[in-house]
Design a protein around this motif. Structure first.
Motif, PDB file in Angstrom:
ATOM      1  N   TYR A 119       0.742  -1.205  -0.213  1.00 26.94           N
ATOM      2  CA  TYR A 119       0.000  -0.188   0.051  1.00 26.94           C
ATOM      3  C   TYR A 119       0.734   1.182   0.064  1.00 26.94           C
ATOM      4  O   TYR A 119       0.686   1.985  -0.917  1.00 26.94           O
ATOM      5  N   PHE A 120       1.698   1.350   0.856  1.00 24.81           N
ATOM      6  CA  PHE A 120       2.583   2.577   1.020  1.00 24.81           C
ATOM      7  C   PHE A 120       3.697   2.753  -0.189  1.00 24.81           C
ATOM      8  O   PHE A 120       4.060   3.608  -0.540  1.00 24.81           O
ATOM      9  N   GLY A 121       4.201   1.432  -0.681  1.00 21.25           N
ATOM     10  CA  GLY A 121       4.932   1.653  -1.899  1.00 21.25           C
ATOM     11  C   GLY A 121       4.028   2.201  -2.968  1.00 21.25           C
ATOM     12  O   GLY A 121       4.581   3.246  -3.787  1.00 21.25           O
ATOM     13  N   ALA A 122       2.947   1.788  -3.261  1.00 20.55           N
ATOM     14  CA  ALA A 122       2.162   2.654  -4.331  1.00 20.55           C
ATOM     15  C   ALA A 122       1.766   3.912  -4.112  1.00 20.55           C
ATOM     16  O   ALA A 122       1.618   4.725  -4.942  1.00 20.55           O
ATOM     17  N   TRP A 164      -1.755   3.511 -12.639  1.00 24.66           N
ATOM     18  CA  TRP A 164      -2.116   1.915 -12.007  1.00 24.66           C
ATOM     19  C   TRP A 164      -1.853   2.199 -10.297  1.00 24.66           C
ATOM     20  O   TRP A 164      -2.680   1.758  -9.880  1.00 24.66           O
ATOM     21  N   ALA A 165      -0.769   2.734 -10.095  1.00 27.11           N
ATOM     22  CA  ALA A 165      -0.579   2.987  -8.517  1.00 27.11           C
ATOM     23  C   ALA A 165      -1.644   3.901  -7.919  1.00 27.11           C
ATOM     24  O   ALA A 165      -2.209   3.556  -6.776  1.00 27.11           O
ATOM     25  N   VAL A 177      -7.770   0.214   5.653  1.00 29.13           N
ATOM     26  CA  VAL A 177      -8.143   0.854   6.703  1.00 29.13           C
ATOM     27  C   VAL A 177      -8.946  -0.049   7.386  1.00 29.13           C
ATOM     28  O   VAL A 177      -8.832  -0.246   8.688  1.00 29.13           O
ATOM     29  N   ARG A 178     -10.083  -0.570   6.908  1.00 36.59           N
ATOM     30  CA  ARG A 178     -10.901  -1.482   7.956  1.00 36.59           C
ATOM     31  C   ARG A 178     -10.399  -2.799   8.408  1.00 36.59           C
ATOM     32  O   ARG A 178     -10.424  -3.184   9.778  1.00 36.59           O
ATOM     33  N   SER A 179      -9.343  -3.086   7.854  1.00 35.49           N
ATOM     34  CA  SER A 179      -8.558  -4.450   8.203  1.00 35.49           C
ATOM     35  C   SER A 179      -7.369  -3.899   8.960  1.00 35.49           C
ATOM     36  O   SER A 179      -6.237  -4.816   9.230  1.00 35.49           O
ATOM     37  N   ALA A 180      -6.747  -2.660   9.021  1.00 36.94           N
ATOM     38  CA  ALA A 180      -5.755  -2.291   9.643  1.00 36.94           C
ATOM     39  C   ALA A 180      -4.568  -2.913   8.757  1.00 36.94           C
ATOM     40  O   ALA A 180      -3.746  -3.243   9.534  1.00 36.94           O
ATOM     41  N   PHE A 181      -4.631  -2.817   7.581  1.00 40.12           N
ATOM     42  CA  PHE A 181      -3.459  -3.392   6.771  1.00 40.12           C
ATOM     43  C   PHE A 181      -3.285  -4.870   6.914  1.00 40.12           C
ATOM     44  O   PHE A 181      -2.263  -5.550   7.284  1.00 40.12           O
ATOM     45  N   ASN A 182      -4.481  -5.576   7.172  1.00 40.85           N
ATOM     46  CA  ASN A 182      -4.680  -7.076   7.650  1.00 40.85           C
ATOM     47  C   ASN A 182      -3.936  -7.513   8.720  1.00 40.85           C
ATOM     48  O   ASN A 182      -4.003  -8.871   8.850  1.00 40.85           O
ATOM     49  N   THR A 183      -3.803  -6.802   9.809  1.00 40.28           N
ATOM     50  CA  THR A 183      -3.286  -6.915  10.994  1.00 40.28           C
ATOM     51  C   THR A 183      -4.749  -7.558  11.837  1.00 40.28           C
ATOM     52  O   THR A 183      -4.392  -8.411  12.899  1.00 40.28           O
ATOM     53  N   SER A 184      -5.838  -7.272  11.159  1.00 39.11           N
ATOM     54  CA  SER A 184      -7.152  -8.110  11.993  1.00 39.11           C
ATOM     55  C   SER A 184      -6.892  -9.390  11.907  1.00 39.11           C
ATOM     56  O   SER A 184      -7.594  -9.922  12.659  1.00 39.11           O
ATOM     57  N   GLN A 185      -6.280 -10.062  10.905  1.00 36.15           N
ATOM     58  CA  GLN A 185      -6.239 -11.556  10.851  1.00 36.15           C
ATOM     59  C   GLN A 185      -5.161 -12.149  11.653  1.00 36.15           C
ATOM     60  O   GLN A 185      -5.422 -13.480  11.962  1.00 36.15           O
ATOM     61  N   VAL A 186      -4.510 -11.247  12.312  1.00 34.18           N
ATOM     62  CA  VAL A 186      -3.343 -11.826  13.236  1.00 34.18           C
ATOM     63  C   VAL A 186      -4.279 -12.313  14.666  1.00 34.18           C
ATOM     64  O   VAL A 186      -3.681 -13.349  15.136  1.00 34.18           O
ATOM     65  N   HIS A 187      -4.985 -11.346  14.952  1.00 34.90           N
ATOM     66  CA  HIS A 187      -5.769 -12.093  16.165  1.00 34.90           C
ATOM     67  C   HIS A 187      -7.178 -11.040  16.150  1.00 34.90           C
ATOM     68  O   HIS A 187      -7.456 -10.188  15.579  1.00 34.90           O
ATOM     69  N   ALA A 188      -8.158 -11.955  16.603  1.00 33.40           N
ATOM     70  CA  ALA A 188      -9.604 -11.533  16.604  1.00 33.40           C
ATOM     71  C   ALA A 188      -9.993 -10.323  17.248  1.00 33.40           C
ATOM     72  O   ALA A 188     -10.797  -9.419  16.783  1.00 33.40           O
ATOM     73  N   ALA A 189      -9.212 -10.098  18.337  1.00 36.50           N
ATOM     74  CA  ALA A 189      -9.358  -8.653  19.037  1.00 36.50           C
ATOM     75  C   ALA A 189      -8.811  -7.600  18.565  1.00 36.50           C
ATOM     76  O   ALA A 189      -8.778  -6.385  19.021  1.00 36.50           O
ATOM     77  N   LEU A 190      -7.846  -7.643  17.596  1.00 38.92           N
ATOM     78  CA  LEU A 190      -7.043  -6.430  17.089  1.00 38.92           C
ATOM     79  C   LEU A 190      -7.802  -5.237  16.598  1.00 38.92           C
ATOM     80  O   LEU A 190      -7.730  -4.110  16.718  1.00 38.92           O
TER      81      LEU A 190
END
Length: 252
Positions: A119-122, A164-165, A177-190
């Protein structure tokens, strides 16, 4: 219109496909609790109605403009706040977790890190390409011996990756933003923990940028603190339900 459509449609489709692959639309919750979602929606609508009523009763025309400016400021600042806040929250949660939970979290953390770099690279690539194209075009125009077609060819060559970027960032911003850059998959409470942290950060930013909300002192304090406090209460209630109903405690 033919050439822009022929170039733009494949670029948009490719950027959207890559954004959905890296940041799935429904990847912001490992466990979806319908009751928690209903309470979150009710709280959000109540907060919106109360804010509007306060602006109508006590606000001035400049307060309306300030509210709109803070809304756009939040949209711009949210990804960068997440970039700073998510690693801290994840680090605290990771240190608190049990050894078995840490082993399960490590590969998910690496995947989330790669997603954030995408994300931040693009995001960074867009202004870098624009600046590089502008500087190179100026140099070629000042050079008397350069062929006349080099400048348009250069602009066209930088326009495609830059577009494209930009499209990738546009399609990925909401799910990221909703997944906090997929950190929500790390733990259910994140998601709940990050939400509880972000609302207080936004309160401080709003206070620094826009000052206190309109109204008498009691209304100002209630408006300033009530929103973050209610979001934090709902977040901790969600964490409690995750632990008691789904067995997803902060240490597991």
């Amino acid at each position: 219109m033919t050439l822009p459509l022929l170039v733009g449609y494949p670029l948009a489709r490719s950027a959207r496909s890559s954004a959905r692959r890296i940041f799935p639309m429904r990847g912001h919750r490992r466990i979806e609790d319908p009751q928690v979602m209903r309470v979150q929606r009710a709280r959000a609508w109540t907060a919106a109605v109360m804010s509007l009523l306060i602006l109508i009763v006590y606000g001035k025309p400049e307060d309306m403009a300030e509210a709109q400016a803070q809304y756009w400021l939040r949209l711009i600042v949210t990804p960068w706040l997440l970039l700073l806040s998510a690693p801290v929250v994840v680090a605290v949660l990771f240190r608190w977790a049990s050894p078995d939970a840490k082993r399960a979290m490590r590969p998910l953390l690496r995947s989330a890190g790669r997603s954030a770099l995408w994300y931040f690279g693009a995001f960074t690539l867009v202004p870098l390409l624009a600046l590089a194209a502008g500087w190179t075009a100026q140099l070629l125009e000042r050079s008397a011996g350069s062929p006349y077609y080099l400048v348009p060819c250069l602009m066209y060559a930088t326009f495609i990756p830059m577009t494209w970027a930009a499209l990738f960032v546009a399609f990925a911003s909401g799910p990221a933003v909703r997944s906090a850059f997929n950190t929500s998959q790390v733990h259910a409470a994140l998601p709940a923990l990050l939400t509880g942290v972000l609302v207080w950060e936004f309160m401080v930013i709003g206070l620094v940028v826009g000052g206190l909300p309109p109204g008498p002192p009691l209304i100002q304090i209630a408006t300033l603190v009530g929103g973050p406090a209610s979001v934090t209460a709902v977040a901790w209630w969600e964490i409690h339900r995750l632990r008691t109903r789904y067995g997803a405690g902060l240490r597991t």
